[in-house]
Design a protein around this motif. Structure first.
Motif, PDB file in Angstrom:
ATOM      1  N   VAL A 183     -33.658  50.070  39.121  1.00 24.30           N
ATOM      2  CA  VAL A 183     -32.622  51.105  39.127  1.00 24.30           C
ATOM      3  C   VAL A 183     -33.074  52.273  38.261  1.00 24.30           C
ATOM      4  CG1 VAL A 183     -30.209  51.648  38.685  1.00 24.30           C
ATOM      5  CG2 VAL A 183     -30.851  49.332  39.423  1.00 24.30           C
ATOM      6  N   LEU A 184     -33.092  53.463  38.846  1.00 25.88           N
ATOM      7  CA  LEU A 184     -33.413  54.687  38.126  1.00 25.88           C
ATOM      8  C   LEU A 184     -32.111  55.389  37.761  1.00 25.88           C
ATOM      9  CD1 LEU A 184     -36.208  56.069  40.514  1.00 25.88           C
ATOM     10  CD2 LEU A 184     -36.446  54.407  38.641  1.00 25.88           C
TER      11      LEU A 184
ATOM     12  N   VAL B 103     -35.138  64.688  44.725  1.00 28.17           N
ATOM     13  CA  VAL B 103     -34.810  63.311  45.113  1.00 28.17           C
ATOM     14  C   VAL B 103     -35.151  63.133  46.586  1.00 28.17           C
ATOM     15  CG1 VAL B 103     -32.968  61.611  45.421  1.00 28.17           C
ATOM     16  CG2 VAL B 103     -32.951  63.120  43.422  1.00 28.17           C
ATOM     17  N   THR B 104     -35.888  62.074  46.900  1.00 31.86           N
ATOM     18  CA  THR B 104     -36.196  61.737  48.290  1.00 31.86           C
ATOM     19  C   THR B 104     -35.814  60.284  48.536  1.00 31.86           C
ATOM     20  OG1 THR B 104     -38.081  63.265  48.274  1.00 31.86           O
ATOM     21  CG2 THR B 104     -37.960  61.671  50.081  1.00 31.86           C
ATOM     22  N   GLU B 105     -34.910  60.073  49.489  1.00 35.56           N
ATOM     23  CA  GLU B 105     -34.463  58.718  49.803  1.00 35.56           C
ATOM     24  C   GLU B 105     -35.142  58.199  51.067  1.00 35.56           C
ATOM     25  OE1 GLU B 105     -30.227  57.676  48.726  1.00 35.56           O
ATOM     26  OE2 GLU B 105     -30.022  59.842  48.958  1.00 35.56           O
ATOM     27  N   HIS B 106     -35.524  56.946  51.020  1.00 32.38           N
ATOM     28  CA  HIS B 106     -36.142  56.256  52.141  1.00 32.38           C
ATOM     29  C   HIS B 106     -35.291  55.037  52.486  1.00 32.38           C
ATOM     30  CE1 HIS B 106     -39.856  58.669  51.684  1.00 32.38           C
ATOM     31  NE2 HIS B 106     -39.590  58.595  50.384  1.00 32.38           N
TER      32      HIS B 106
ATOM     33  N   VAL C  91     -37.876  59.867  42.731  1.00 32.54           N
ATOM     34  CA  VAL C  91     -37.392  60.989  41.917  1.00 32.54           C
ATOM     35  C   VAL C  91     -38.601  61.765  41.415  1.00 32.54           C
ATOM     36  CG1 VAL C  91     -36.119  61.673  39.864  1.00 32.54           C
ATOM     37  CG2 VAL C  91     -35.333  59.724  41.217  1.00 32.54           C
ATOM     38  N   GLU C  92     -38.563  63.067  41.564  1.00 29.55           N
ATOM     39  CA  GLU C  92     -39.633  63.938  41.085  1.00 29.55           C
ATOM     40  C   GLU C  92     -39.168  64.666  39.833  1.00 29.55           C
ATOM     41  OE1 GLU C  92     -40.393  66.475  44.361  1.00 29.55           O
ATOM     42  OE2 GLU C  92     -41.224  64.881  45.633  1.00 29.55           O
ATOM     43  N   PHE C  93     -40.098  64.861  38.887  1.00 29.73           N
ATOM     44  CA  PHE C  93     -39.778  65.498  37.610  1.00 29.73           C
ATOM     45  C   PHE C  93     -40.556  66.804  37.451  1.00 29.73           C
ATOM     46  CE2 PHE C  93     -39.201  60.903  37.062  1.00 29.73           C
ATOM     47  CZ  PHE C  93     -37.857  60.887  36.704  1.00 29.73           C
TER      48      PHE C  93
ATOM     49  N   GLY D 295     -44.375  67.140  36.993  1.00 26.65           N
ATOM     50  CA  GLY D 295     -45.254  66.718  38.063  1.00 26.65           C
ATOM     51  C   GLY D 295     -45.279  65.220  38.299  1.00 26.65           C
ATOM     52  N   SER D 296     -44.652  64.449  37.435  1.00 28.27           N
ATOM     53  CA  SER D 296     -44.623  62.993  37.599  1.00 28.27           C
ATOM     54  C   SER D 296     -43.483  62.598  38.533  1.00 28.27           C
ATOM     55  CB  SER D 296     -44.462  62.307  36.243  1.00 28.27           C
ATOM     56  OG  SER D 296     -43.208  62.639  35.666  1.00 28.27           O
ATOM     57  N   SER D 297     -43.436  61.324  38.888  1.00 23.19           N
ATOM     58  CA  SER D 297     -42.376  60.819  39.745  1.00 23.19           C
ATOM     59  C   SER D 297     -42.089  59.367  39.376  1.00 23.19           C
ATOM     60  CB  SER D 297     -42.768  60.920  41.221  1.00 23.19           C
ATOM     61  OG  SER D 297     -43.879  60.091  41.501  1.00 23.19           O
ATOM     62  N   ALA D 298     -40.980  58.852  39.870  1.00 22.01           N
ATOM     63  CA  ALA D 298     -40.608  57.456  39.662  1.00 22.01           C
ATOM     64  C   ALA D 298     -40.022  56.926  40.955  1.00 22.01           C
ATOM     65  CB  ALA D 298     -39.602  57.327  38.529  1.00 22.01           C
ATOM     66  N   THR D 299     -40.295  55.663  41.245  1.00 24.77           N
ATOM     67  CA  THR D 299     -39.818  55.012  42.460  1.00 24.77           C
ATOM     68  C   THR D 299     -38.940  53.819  42.090  1.00 24.77           C
ATOM     69  OG1 THR D 299     -41.815  55.648  43.672  1.00 24.77           O
ATOM     70  CG2 THR D 299     -40.497  53.852  44.593  1.00 24.77           C
ATOM     71  N   GLY D 300     -37.828  53.696  42.764  1.00 26.45           N
ATOM     72  CA  GLY D 300     -36.932  52.586  42.504  1.00 26.45           C
ATOM     73  C   GLY D 300     -36.215  52.141  43.754  1.00 26.45           C
ATOM     74  N   ASP D 301     -35.439  51.087  43.610  1.00 28.33           N
ATOM     75  CA  ASP D 301     -34.618  50.612  44.722  1.00 28.33           C
ATOM     76  C   ASP D 301     -33.324  51.410  44.831  1.00 28.33           C
ATOM     77  OD1 ASP D 301     -36.335  48.365  45.456  1.00 28.33           O
ATOM     78  OD2 ASP D 301     -35.710  47.517  43.527  1.00 28.33           O
ATOM     79  N   LEU D 302     -32.796  51.843  43.677  1.00 28.75           N
ATOM     80  CA  LEU D 302     -31.552  52.612  43.627  1.00 28.75           C
ATOM     81  C   LEU D 302     -31.673  53.743  42.620  1.00 28.75           C
ATOM     82  CD1 LEU D 302     -28.763  49.863  43.534  1.00 28.75           C
ATOM     83  CD2 LEU D 302     -29.556  51.157  45.523  1.00 28.75           C
TER      84      LEU D 302
END
Length: 381
Positions: A3-4, A125-128, A134-136, A139-146
């Motif tokens: 969870v992000l 924010v990009t949902e799949h 989530v993009e910051f 330049g970094s990003s984070a991937t989560g389930d929610l």
């Protein structure tokens, strides 16, 4: 689940505590470089303390329990007084006043190392179908389930996921502070609200000699932001201890914020996202429920995400459908109360103590999911 959470304010820290307690992997991303400790005091009503307890956070040792709530006119005429001790008995959880910085510190201290990430401003924010990215700004990003947007009234998550209009000003604003005081009120357990024709004032003991005070007045964008000297002029002749308080503070003690209100949408997110707190239902402080409704969101969302054998999107929509009626009710009540603050005071009748207390109980119950669904126990005073 991974969870992000965007935002390390009251809502972000609350939901992180709740979900970590349910075994989820939680990461909080905050745009500031450290915890934001601005703000004055927060009144955590019975629904808020019950929600916090359900999230595994006990603020009573750091807070200051309130025993009564008193309201008078600017001439000093008593309007009503509610017995918060009886409210605690009826609802099963106390009313506690606490500095915002202490509430933030208590919730942050309960988190394990590695959960909080600072200097990470969400920009996209990009949902799949099975994850969210989530993009910051760095330049970094984070991937989560929610993804949970707890990033306040200017929520980037809300903008990215839902679009729509930002929160609107209500036409009122607050001048407030949290200062150490020798006034007797600062060392008691009674809140004092003073209702004027075009202004309102509140004074709330916050423990350790700290006094949270606020002055609400009509204000629109472009109007001047008043100084303490101007507040002294406007509130000259108001009931004790208003003049004594204003004589003791300076402009350095003064905080200012305009009141706003969000339109509460039907759906609060996408297939892998939702919102809580001011990101979804920012409201004016007229009924002092904004932080409490945020805690309610965190508590209820934690309950729904405790279910592990259902589709995450179904759980998020179920949380929103369950939560929205009461959040919307409190938001509308806050807006209506704020709008009615210009009602001539001669129309306001005095309420007996029992009725004011009963009204306080009914008001808190009607806007609460945690009091409706849970059975918190009263802790010793």
């Amino acid at each position: 689940m991974r969870v992000l959470v965007i935002g390390a304010g009251v809502g972000g820290l609350a939901i992180a505590n709740g979900l970590l307690g349910k075994g989820h992997h939680v990461q909080i991303f905050e745009h500031a470089d450290a915890l934001r400790t601005t703000g004055a005091g927060i009144t955590v009503w019975s629904n808020g303390t019950a929600a916090l307890r359900g999230l595994g956070v006990d603020i009573e040792p750091a807070g200051h329990r309130l025993h009564s709530l008193r309201s008078v006119t600017e001439s000093g005429r008593l309007l009503w007084e509610a017995d918060l001790g009886e409210v605690t008995e009826r609802l099963g959880s106390p009313t506690v006043q606490i500095p915002r910085r202490e509430l933030i510190a208590e919730m942050a201290a309960a988190l394990p190392p590695g959960v909080l990430h600072f200097g990470r401003r969400c920009v996209g924010v990009t949902e799949h179908p099975d994850h969210v990215v989530v993009e910051f700004a760095d330049g970094s990003s984070a991937t989560g389930d929610l993804l949970i947007g707890a990033d306040g009234q200017r929520s980037v998550v809300r903008r990215e996921v839902l679009g729509g209009e930002p929160a609107r000003p209500t036409g009122w604003a607050s001048w407030q502070g949290l200062t150490r005081s020798d006034l007797p009120l600062a060392h008691g357990h009674q809140t004092l609200n003073i209702a004027g024709r075009y202004a309102h004032c509140g004074l709330i003991p916050t423990g350790g000699g700290l006094l949270h005070w606020w002055f609400d007045m009509l204000w629109k964008d472009g109007d001047p932001v008043l100084s303490v000297a101007e507040l002294r002029r406007i509130f000259r002749g108001w009931p004790d201890p208003v003049e004594a308080l204003l004589a003791s503070v300076t402009d350095d003690d003064l905080g200012f914020f305009p009141h706003i209100r969000h339109k509460v949408p039907q759906v609060w997110g996408g297939p892998r996202s939702t919102l809580l707190g001011d990101a979804v239902h920012a409201m004016p402080p007229a009924v002092a429920q904004a932080a409490n409704q945020t805690l309610e969101d965190a508590w209820l969302l934690t309950q729904f995400l405790s279910v592990v054998d259902r589709d995450p999107a179904e759980l998020l929509r179920a949380y929103e459908q369950e939560r929205r009626p009461r959040a919307l009710k409190v938001s509308r009540t806050a807006a209506l109360t704020s709008a009615q603050r210009s009602t001539p005071l001669q129309r306001l009748a005095k309420f007996p103590r029992w009725l004011a207390t009963r009204s306080q109980v009914a008001s808190l119950r009607s806007g609460s999911d945690v009091l409706r669904l849970a059975r918190p126990s009263v802790q010793a005073a």
